[in-house]
Design a protein around this motif. Structure first.
Motif, short mmCIF file in Angstrom:
data_model
loop_
_atom_site.label_atom_id
_atom_site.label_comp_id
_atom_site.label_asym_id
_atom_site.label_seq_id
_atom_site.Cartn_x
_atom_site.Cartn_y
_atom_site.Cartn_z
N PHE A 153 0.81 -1.22 0.00
CA PHE A 153 0.00 0.00 0.00
C PHE A 153 0.84 1.27 0.00
O PHE A 153 0.41 2.30 -0.49
CB PHE A 153 -0.97 -0.02 1.19
CG PHE A 153 -2.15 -0.88 0.94
CD1 PHE A 153 -3.25 -0.39 0.24
CD2 PHE A 153 -2.18 -2.20 1.34
CE1 PHE A 153 -4.35 -1.20 -0.02
CE2 PHE A 153 -3.27 -3.01 1.08
CZ PHE A 153 -4.36 -2.50 0.40
N PRO A 327 -3.66 -4.02 -4.55
CA PRO A 327 -3.91 -2.64 -4.10
C PRO A 327 -4.05 -1.67 -5.27
O PRO A 327 -4.89 -0.75 -5.23
CB PRO A 327 -2.66 -2.30 -3.26
CG PRO A 327 -2.13 -3.62 -2.82
CD PRO A 327 -2.43 -4.56 -3.95
N THR A 345 -8.19 -1.65 2.30
CA THR A 345 -6.95 -1.56 3.06
C THR A 345 -7.15 -2.13 4.46
O THR A 345 -6.30 -2.85 4.99
CB THR A 345 -6.47 -0.10 3.15
OG1 THR A 345 -6.38 0.44 1.85
CG2 THR A 345 -5.12 -0.01 3.84
#
Length: 655
Positions: A153, A327, A345
């Motif tokens: 991320f 992601p 997330t």
């Protein structure tokens, strides 16, 4: 493609993410301030053996299917295809093997640490060796679990890398230390729900954009991603039906059968029936999760194939590792919708939290039971509980340090994690198997087998990292994007010239010549656990016979598990008896009314075909018998109580 401005976390994303962390911490505080307030080790490590099977089942799924699955499995399907889906079948085999072979033994003994079995069956040295092996396995694994989602991320959304690592480590260490096993289990339930919500959001939104899941499947088929039919027995093939189903069954049986993190969960429900229910439910849950993860990978491939732009090879400046694919895809789908990137997330970090919390609690249990308690036998219970909590906190800090070491590697987390479990889990399951299934094995054989198995495992595993085997990858579409490392070529087939501009063609690079020994490293990681289990068992038996094998009748029946009775119960007795190495059948019954749950299984009957006396072994302090009813004292699972069948009218006598 979504613009760069939409690939950055917005305020609402941080709100959703922060809320997930806050709920997890609140659960820890709640269980730290209610009930027994985690003042005893039984409550802190085993939730007072009073949990319901359903949350335990969800925790079993969440604790090891974690961030590795959320990030790694969709990327695996995207790059290599759907062969990984066969692991669902391996999970079913794992559930059956664990409930029939391993679970009853741990319940009979009423242990807190799975490694207690090794001392009862062999000696203290083998127990410590098993403990150290578990340390290596879990500390390295937790480092991977903490670092991988933070890296993924950070690269795609701009979230601070080490801020994420510290947030996961601190939050997890806090609620595990304060709330104990109950907090771990209930946060796992919450985090499992968040994880599934993230998967479903990807599958539903991605399918809607492409015209439905049927269209998604069709696009993936045309791109060679739908493939279930590799049945070659060649062990060097990365994924085949046999390597995944058979090899995967060994990998996950080692994880769910003898891994302290999982065994500890089984023991929280109080009796073996409920434990089996929780594991069967967990098996169904694992199949559902791997199906969702693979489906997300198929949807992701179809999406980027439709756009004709593979972000991994076509946008190498934005996606540097395969673990960053999912992601990146989330930001593509939901980048303009406040809060939804934060939801996914949260699902990834929830998965990481569930794994780390279970790992810290189990590491604390193993360290306290295997190393601290034997050295400080007179320590007060309250102080012992505080020491255990301190150990959990220490391992939390150590895991963050290992996360930094993992950051120096550049490998896909799914294969790295499964390779690690194969390398350590196979030999560890091998030494437990020597004790339970092979009555001739002695302590010298068990210790030598474990050391040789681990040495071979790390030799092959590290060698495969240095000289990675060549693996075929189906083509990826890149003509919709531009990258300096992609070239356009043409080739000729039976129908004429075919434009190959849409295929990934990396510019040629010179590879150094591999030594001949590199052929050994081509073994598929899926076979690691099975291979090193076999090496451990073979060497263990060989050394046992060379140094004086045990006599089967000298082994405590509480420490045995006859495969013939567990797996082939329908066979006639004259066939099963030789399969038990001449032993008589041991029948067990469960007493649900026992107040102390430390020993809820009893030996009900032993056929008296050979007469000899009950003897206490000096090496491990437990007894061997053939013609007596054998009952562990419910007040102390370490004590052995028996009565002679000829004198059943007399009270049970303690040794």
């Amino acid at each position: 493609m979504v613009g760069e401005e939409n690939r950055v976390f917005q305020v609402w994303d941080y709100v959703v993410f922060g809320l997930m962390l806050a709920i997890s911490v609140f659960i820890g505080l709640y269980y730290g301030c209610t009930g027994g307030k985690q003042k005893t080790t039984s409550e802190f490590l085993l939730a007072d053996r009073s949990m319901n099977p359903i949350p335990v089942a969800m925790s079993l799924v969440a604790s090891f299917i974690s961030a590795i699955t959320v990030l790694g499995t969709p990327a695996e399907t995207y790059i290599y295809g759907t062969m990984f889906w066969w692991f669902g079948l391996a999970y079913i085999g794992t559930g059956i093997a664990v409930t029939r072979l391993f679970l009853p033994v741990f319940y009979r003994l009423g242990v807190t640490s799975a490694n207690e079995y090794l001392e009862k069956r062999f000696n203290k040295v083998v127990r410590v060796a098993g403990t150290l092996t578990y340390f290596i396995q879990m500390v390295l694994y937790l480092g991977i679990v903490i670092y991988a989602p933070a890296l993924a991320f950070n690269a795609v959304t701009g979230i601070n890398l080490w801020g994420c690592v510290v947030a996961i480590g601190v939050a997890c260490t806090f609620y595990t230390t304060v709330g104990g096993m109950k907090a771990v289990l209930w946060t796992d339930v919450f985090q499992m729900c968040v994880m599934m919500a993230g998967f479903l959001a990807i599958i539903i939104e991605g399918s809607l954009r492409l015209g439905g899941f049927q269209q998604v499947w069709k696009i993936a088929e045309e791109g060679e991603r739908i493939d279930f039919w590799h049945f070659s027995p060649d062990p060097s093939i990365r994924h085949s039906f046999w390597s995944i189903v058979v090899g995967g069954c060994f990998t996950w049986t080692a994880t769910y059968g003898v891994n302290q993190s999982q065994v500890q969960r089984y023991l929280t429900v109080g009796n073996v029936k409920k434990s089996k229910i929780s594991l069967y439910l967990a098996t169904v849950g694992m199949v559902i999760v791997v199906s969702c993860a693979c489906s997300a990978g198929v949807v992701m491939y179809a999406y980027f194939a439709t756009m004709r732009c593979d972000p991994y090879t076509g946008l190498a400046d934005q996606v540097k590792q395969t673990d960053q694919l999912i992601p990146f895809f989330v930001m593509e789908l939901f980048g303009g919708l406040p809060g939804l990137p934060g939801l996914f997330t949260s699902s990834v970090f929830s998965a990481a939290l569930s794994t780390v919390s279970s790992g810290l609690n189990s590491l604390a249990a193993v360290t306290a039971e295997d190393l601290v308690r034997p050295c400080f036998k007179k320590m007060e219970e309250e102080r012992y509980t505080l020491v255990t909590k301190g150990i959990a906190m220490g391992f939390g800090l150590l895991s963050m340090l290992v996360a930094y070491i993992v950051s120096l590697l550049n490998k896909g987390i799914l294969q790295l994690a499964l390779s690690l479990f194969g390398m350590t889990g196979g030999p560890l399951m091998g030494v437990f198997s020597l004790g339970m299934f092979f009555p001739w094995a002695n302590s010298k054989g068990a210790f030598t087998g474990l050391i040789v198995g681990l040495a071979m495992a790390f030799w092959v595993g590290i060698g495969a990292q240095i000289y990675p085997p060549d693996v075929y990858k189906p083509p990826l579409l890149v003509d919709g994007c531009f990258s300096p490392n992609v070239s356009t070529t043409s080739t000729y087939d039976a129908t004429g010239f075919t434009d190959m501009a849409h295929l990934t063609t990396l510019l040629p690079t010179e590879e150094p010549a591999k030594p001949r020994i590199a052929a050994l490293y081509t073994l598929s990681y899926s076979w690691y656990s099975c291979t090193f289990w076999l090496i451990t068992v073979f060497v263990g038996l060989l050394v046992s016979f060379m140094t004086g094998a045990n006599k089967p009748r000298d082994n405590d029946p509480m420490l045995k598990q006859h495969i013939a009775d567990a797996c082939y119960c329908c066979l006639p007795e004259f066939i099963k008896r030789p399969m038990r190495c001449g032993d008589d059948k041991l029948d067990y019954y469960e007493d649900d009314d026992v107040k102390d749950k430390d020993a809820s299984l009893y030996v009900k009957e032993v056929e008296a075909k050979r007469g000899y006396d009950f003897q206490i072994s000096e090496s491990n302090g437990v007894g061997a018998l053939s013609n007596m009813k054998y009952i562990p004292d419910v007040r102390d699972a370490e004590e052995n109580v028996y009565d002679n069948p000829m004198e059943l009218e007399h009270p049970v006598t303690e040794l």
